[in-house]
Design a protein around this motif. Structure first.
Motif, mmCIF file in Angstrom:
data_model
loop_
_atom_site.group_PDB
_atom_site.id
_atom_site.type_symbol
_atom_site.label_atom_id
_atom_site.label_comp_id
_atom_site.label_asym_id
_atom_site.label_seq_id
_atom_site.Cartn_x
_atom_site.Cartn_y
_atom_site.Cartn_z
ATOM 1 N N VAL A 4 0.841 -1.209 0.000
ATOM 2 C CA VAL A 4 0.000 0.000 0.000
ATOM 3 C C VAL A 4 0.871 1.252 0.000
ATOM 4 O O VAL A 4 0.622 2.193 -0.761
ATOM 5 N N GLN A 5 1.910 1.259 0.809
ATOM 6 C CA GLN A 5 2.815 2.407 0.842
ATOM 7 C C GLN A 5 3.516 2.593 -0.503
ATOM 8 O O GLN A 5 3.638 3.718 -0.993
ATOM 9 N N ALA A 6 3.967 1.486 -1.097
ATOM 10 C CA ALA A 6 4.646 1.561 -2.391
ATOM 11 C C ALA A 6 3.696 2.092 -3.464
ATOM 12 O O ALA A 6 4.081 2.932 -4.291
ATOM 13 N N SER A 7 2.470 1.614 -3.451
ATOM 14 C CA SER A 7 1.474 2.082 -4.426
ATOM 15 C C SER A 7 1.187 3.566 -4.239
ATOM 16 O O SER A 7 1.131 4.322 -5.218
ATOM 17 N N ASP A 8 0.992 3.976 -2.996
ATOM 18 C CA ASP A 8 0.719 5.392 -2.719
ATOM 19 C C ASP A 8 1.887 6.277 -3.146
ATOM 20 O O ASP A 8 1.681 7.347 -3.732
ATOM 21 N N ASN A 9 3.101 5.831 -2.857
ATOM 22 C CA ASN A 9 4.284 6.597 -3.252
ATOM 23 C C ASN A 9 4.384 6.709 -4.778
ATOM 24 O O ASN A 9 4.711 7.771 -5.308
ATOM 25 N N TYR A 10 4.090 5.627 -5.454
ATOM 26 C CA TYR A 10 4.147 5.635 -6.913
ATOM 27 C C TYR A 10 3.097 6.584 -7.493
ATOM 28 O O TYR A 10 3.402 7.373 -8.395
ATOM 29 N N LEU A 11 1.886 6.533 -6.965
ATOM 30 C CA LEU A 11 0.832 7.424 -7.445
ATOM 31 C C LEU A 11 1.168 8.892 -7.173
ATOM 32 O O LEU A 11 0.908 9.764 -8.003
ATOM 33 N N MET A 12 1.775 9.156 -6.024
ATOM 34 C CA MET A 12 2.166 10.523 -5.701
ATOM 35 C C MET A 12 3.259 10.997 -6.658
ATOM 36 O O MET A 12 3.238 12.143 -7.127
ATOM 37 N N TYR A 13 4.196 10.115 -6.962
ATOM 38 C CA TYR A 13 5.251 10.434 -7.925
ATOM 39 C C TYR A 13 4.644 10.803 -9.281
ATOM 40 O O TYR A 13 5.044 11.795 -9.906
ATOM 41 N N LEU A 14 3.689 9.997 -9.732
ATOM 42 C CA LEU A 14 3.059 10.267 -11.020
ATOM 43 C C LEU A 14 2.305 11.592 -11.018
ATOM 44 O O LEU A 14 2.301 12.314 -12.018
ATOM 45 N N GLU A 15 1.703 11.913 -9.887
ATOM 46 C CA GLU A 15 0.954 13.165 -9.777
ATOM 47 C C GLU A 15 1.881 14.374 -9.720
ATOM 48 O O GLU A 15 1.695 15.346 -10.462
ATOM 49 N N VAL A 16 2.886 14.298 -8.872
ATOM 50 C CA VAL A 16 3.741 15.462 -8.618
ATOM 51 C C VAL A 16 4.824 15.634 -9.682
ATOM 52 O O VAL A 16 4.985 16.726 -10.237
ATOM 53 N N GLU A 17 5.549 14.557 -9.964
ATOM 54 C CA GLU A 17 6.692 14.663 -10.876
ATOM 55 C C GLU A 17 6.299 14.569 -12.344
ATOM 56 O O GLU A 17 6.887 15.242 -13.192
ATOM 57 N N LYS A 18 5.322 13.733 -12.640
ATOM 58 C CA LYS A 18 4.946 13.499 -14.033
ATOM 59 C C LYS A 18 3.701 14.258 -14.455
ATOM 60 O O LYS A 18 3.359 14.280 -15.628
ATOM 61 N N LEU A 32 -3.746 -0.887 -9.423
ATOM 62 C CA LEU A 32 -2.870 -1.271 -8.314
ATOM 63 C C LEU A 32 -3.656 -1.938 -7.192
ATOM 64 O O LEU A 32 -3.167 -2.874 -6.552
ATOM 65 N N LYS A 33 -4.885 -1.496 -6.953
ATOM 66 C CA LYS A 33 -5.731 -2.112 -5.939
ATOM 67 C C LYS A 33 -6.060 -3.553 -6.320
ATOM 68 O O LYS A 33 -5.956 -4.471 -5.493
ATOM 69 N N ILE A 34 -6.429 -3.769 -7.578
ATOM 70 C CA ILE A 34 -6.742 -5.120 -8.061
ATOM 71 C C ILE A 34 -5.504 -6.018 -7.955
ATOM 72 O O ILE A 34 -5.586 -7.174 -7.534
ATOM 73 N N TYR A 35 -4.353 -5.483 -8.318
ATOM 74 C CA TYR A 35 -3.106 -6.245 -8.223
ATOM 75 C C TYR A 35 -2.792 -6.577 -6.759
ATOM 76 O O TYR A 35 -2.369 -7.691 -6.454
ATOM 77 N N GLY A 36 -3.025 -5.628 -5.863
ATOM 78 C CA GLY A 36 -2.812 -5.879 -4.446
ATOM 79 C C GLY A 36 -3.724 -6.974 -3.917
ATOM 80 O O GLY A 36 -3.298 -7.802 -3.106
ATOM 81 N N GLU A 37 -4.964 -6.998 -4.376
ATOM 82 C CA GLU A 37 -5.885 -8.060 -3.977
ATOM 83 C C GLU A 37 -5.405 -9.410 -4.501
ATOM 84 O O GLU A 37 -5.495 -10.424 -3.806
ATOM 85 N N PHE A 38 -4.881 -9.413 -5.712
ATOM 86 C CA PHE A 38 -4.308 -10.631 -6.279
ATOM 87 C C PHE A 38 -3.135 -11.112 -5.421
ATOM 88 O O PHE A 38 -3.039 -12.302 -5.086
ATOM 89 N N LEU A 39 -2.252 -10.187 -5.049
ATOM 90 C CA LEU A 39 -1.100 -10.551 -4.229
ATOM 91 C C LEU A 39 -1.520 -11.119 -2.877
ATOM 92 O O LEU A 39 -0.896 -12.045 -2.371
#
Length: 59
Positions: A4-18, A32-39
């Motif tokens: 969850v932390q990794a996903s949130d960090n990635y989404l924040m990166y995409l929002e802020v940097e990209k 990412l939520k669906i993938y997390g449920e799979f994991l």
């Protein structure tokens, strides 16, 4: 760092940097939520391997 932390960090990166659009971020968050449920349904060993691959992909 957990999934969850990794996903949130990635989404924040995409929002802020990209500067990704809100709709894109929403779609990525859903995927990412669906993938997390799979994991969460996997065995611990396979889950660890998948998280390591995810970390390398997003690092």
């Amino acid at each position: 760092m957990n999934y969850v932390q990794a996903s949130d960090n990635y989404l924040m990166y995409l929002e802020v940097e990209k500067n990704y659009a809100v709709n894109t971020l929403t779609s990525y968050a859903f995927d990412l939520k669906i993938y997390g449920e799979f994991l969460s349904k996997m065995t611990d060993r396979f889950k660890y391997m998948a998280l390591q691959m995810l970390h390398k992909l997003f690092a």
